[in-house]
Motif scaffolding. Sequence first.
Motif, short mmCIF file in Angstrom:
data_model
loop_
_atom_site.label_atom_id
_atom_site.label_comp_id
_atom_site.label_asym_id
_atom_site.label_seq_id
_atom_site.Cartn_x
_atom_site.Cartn_y
_atom_site.Cartn_z
N ILE A 314 29.39 32.36 -10.02
CA ILE A 314 29.38 33.00 -8.71
C ILE A 314 29.68 31.99 -7.60
O ILE A 314 30.53 32.23 -6.73
N SER A 315 28.99 30.84 -7.61
CA SER A 315 29.18 29.87 -6.53
C SER A 315 30.21 28.81 -6.86
O SER A 315 30.54 27.98 -6.00
N SER A 316 30.72 28.82 -8.10
CA SER A 316 31.69 27.79 -8.53
C SER A 316 31.17 26.38 -8.23
O SER A 316 31.86 25.53 -7.69
N ASN A 317 29.89 26.16 -8.58
CA ASN A 317 29.21 24.87 -8.45
C ASN A 317 28.96 24.43 -7.01
O ASN A 317 28.60 23.27 -6.77
N ARG A 318 29.15 25.35 -6.06
CA ARG A 318 28.76 25.02 -4.68
C ARG A 318 27.25 24.98 -4.55
O ARG A 318 26.70 24.27 -3.71
N LEU A 319 26.58 25.79 -5.38
CA LEU A 319 25.12 25.72 -5.49
C LEU A 319 24.76 24.83 -6.67
O LEU A 319 25.36 24.96 -7.75
N SER A 320 23.82 23.93 -6.49
CA SER A 320 23.36 23.12 -7.61
C SER A 320 22.46 23.98 -8.50
O SER A 320 21.99 25.04 -8.09
N ARG A 321 22.23 23.51 -9.72
CA ARG A 321 21.38 24.27 -10.64
C ARG A 321 19.96 24.44 -10.09
O ARG A 321 19.41 25.54 -10.14
N PRO A 322 19.31 23.40 -9.54
CA PRO A 322 17.99 23.59 -8.95
C PRO A 322 17.98 24.63 -7.82
O PRO A 322 17.04 25.42 -7.70
N GLN A 323 19.03 24.62 -6.99
CA GLN A 323 19.11 25.61 -5.91
C GLN A 323 19.22 27.03 -6.48
O GLN A 323 18.58 27.96 -5.98
N SER A 324 20.00 27.19 -7.54
CA SER A 324 20.15 28.50 -8.18
C SER A 324 18.85 28.96 -8.80
O SER A 324 18.50 30.15 -8.76
N ILE A 325 18.10 28.03 -9.41
CA ILE A 325 16.80 28.38 -9.99
C ILE A 325 15.85 28.87 -8.91
O ILE A 325 15.17 29.89 -9.08
N VAL A 326 15.81 28.16 -7.80
CA VAL A 326 14.91 28.56 -6.70
C VAL A 326 15.31 29.93 -6.16
O VAL A 326 14.45 30.81 -5.95
N LEU A 327 16.60 30.16 -5.95
CA LEU A 327 17.07 31.45 -5.44
C LEU A 327 16.74 32.58 -6.42
O LEU A 327 16.31 33.67 -6.01
N THR A 328 16.91 32.32 -7.70
CA THR A 328 16.60 33.31 -8.74
C THR A 328 15.12 33.69 -8.70
O THR A 328 14.76 34.88 -8.75
N LEU A 329 14.26 32.70 -8.59
CA LEU A 329 12.82 32.94 -8.67
C LEU A 329 12.27 33.54 -7.37
O LEU A 329 11.31 34.31 -7.41
N VAL A 330 12.87 33.20 -6.25
CA VAL A 330 12.45 33.82 -4.98
C VAL A 330 12.75 35.32 -5.02
O VAL A 330 11.94 36.16 -4.63
N THR A 331 13.96 35.68 -5.50
CA THR A 331 14.34 37.08 -5.64
C THR A 331 13.42 37.79 -6.63
O THR A 331 12.99 38.93 -6.41
#
Length: 378
Positions: A314-331
Amino acid sequence: MQQHSKNFSAKMVLTAGFAMFSMFFGSGNLVFPLIIGSKTLGHYSYAIVGLIITAVFVPFLGLLGMIQFEGDRKAYFSSLGKIVSFSLILLMLSLMGPFGIIPRCITVAFGGIQVVAPSLSYVAFSLFFCVLIGALIWKKNKIVSIIGLVLTPFKLGSIILLIVIGLWFNDLPIPLESSTENAFLMGFSYGYQTMDLMAAFFFACTICDYLRMRYQAEQNGFLINSQQLFKMAIAASLIGALLLSVVYVGFVMLGAKYAPYLHGVPPESMLAEIAKHALGHYATPVIAMVLAVSCLATATVVATLFADFLTDDISSNRLSRPQSIVLTLVTTFGMSLLGFQTICSWLGAILSWIYPLLVVYAIMQIIRKLRMPRLVNC
């Protein structure tokens, strides 16, 4: 040396099979068989057949197809075209991830824990659960080993103990109410809501990646060939499918036999209620932990899949993996506040039309892959 290699392969397959069972056996799998048994009563055997078809056999078709494509989900869905295939993967991972399965896992885990800690705040528990998921998936490629070697033996042992003792010591009569046809259809339809076919498409990727990584580490950098990968992944899948089938049969029977005690009990608390009557109050904390561990095992894998998809696709690595984990868990945390019934009702509405299409596609892909060598030879 050869014997050591065989022992290692057997251990690797067994670990992967145990992990596969744990990954599949999450929130819906802990609840729906009990609901089925409590509603079908004396006709529970017909419900078991329906459940096994949609919750074991159909997902195995998805696993078989994905393993034929060596766990490459892009190749598996490529015949749909880039836009449709990307949209379908996004929809499935969203339903399995922060908008469906993970928040449902939290509600079921809380249903078990609440029996032994009635004053526990659901919001606080959900927040803690999300943080725990984040801690477990922060480092990549540790998921299968953690689940297969640590979480599964505890979970499976406790579940088998409950099934054996619960069925052995309970002689409650089972009245006949629903028809055999209705019982079968109920098991069949609830099998959809486990969402295990969707999960199979992605869990196969996780298992194949694990087998590749462990084989390469053991064989000093040599890569596993396609035939070896196929055999080992199929063996692991069969182990997982067998364990799932055994537990499903036991849970449906428990739901039928303990139905009088389940009136008015929320679905997410049914297993803990049965444990209280079957094993006594002292065993209730153990079963509560089983619920929590089962849901945690599924949630960690699904959260990893969604976070990696968010980063890579989705972000083509513009989001780091830690950022994606945080976004996933907040949702996930926000969705979990809707509660079990609300999550299940809207998931059921979506699955009623998308699931049959996925079953047809899974069958078509298996046929397509089986015919490919013949077409090449011609």
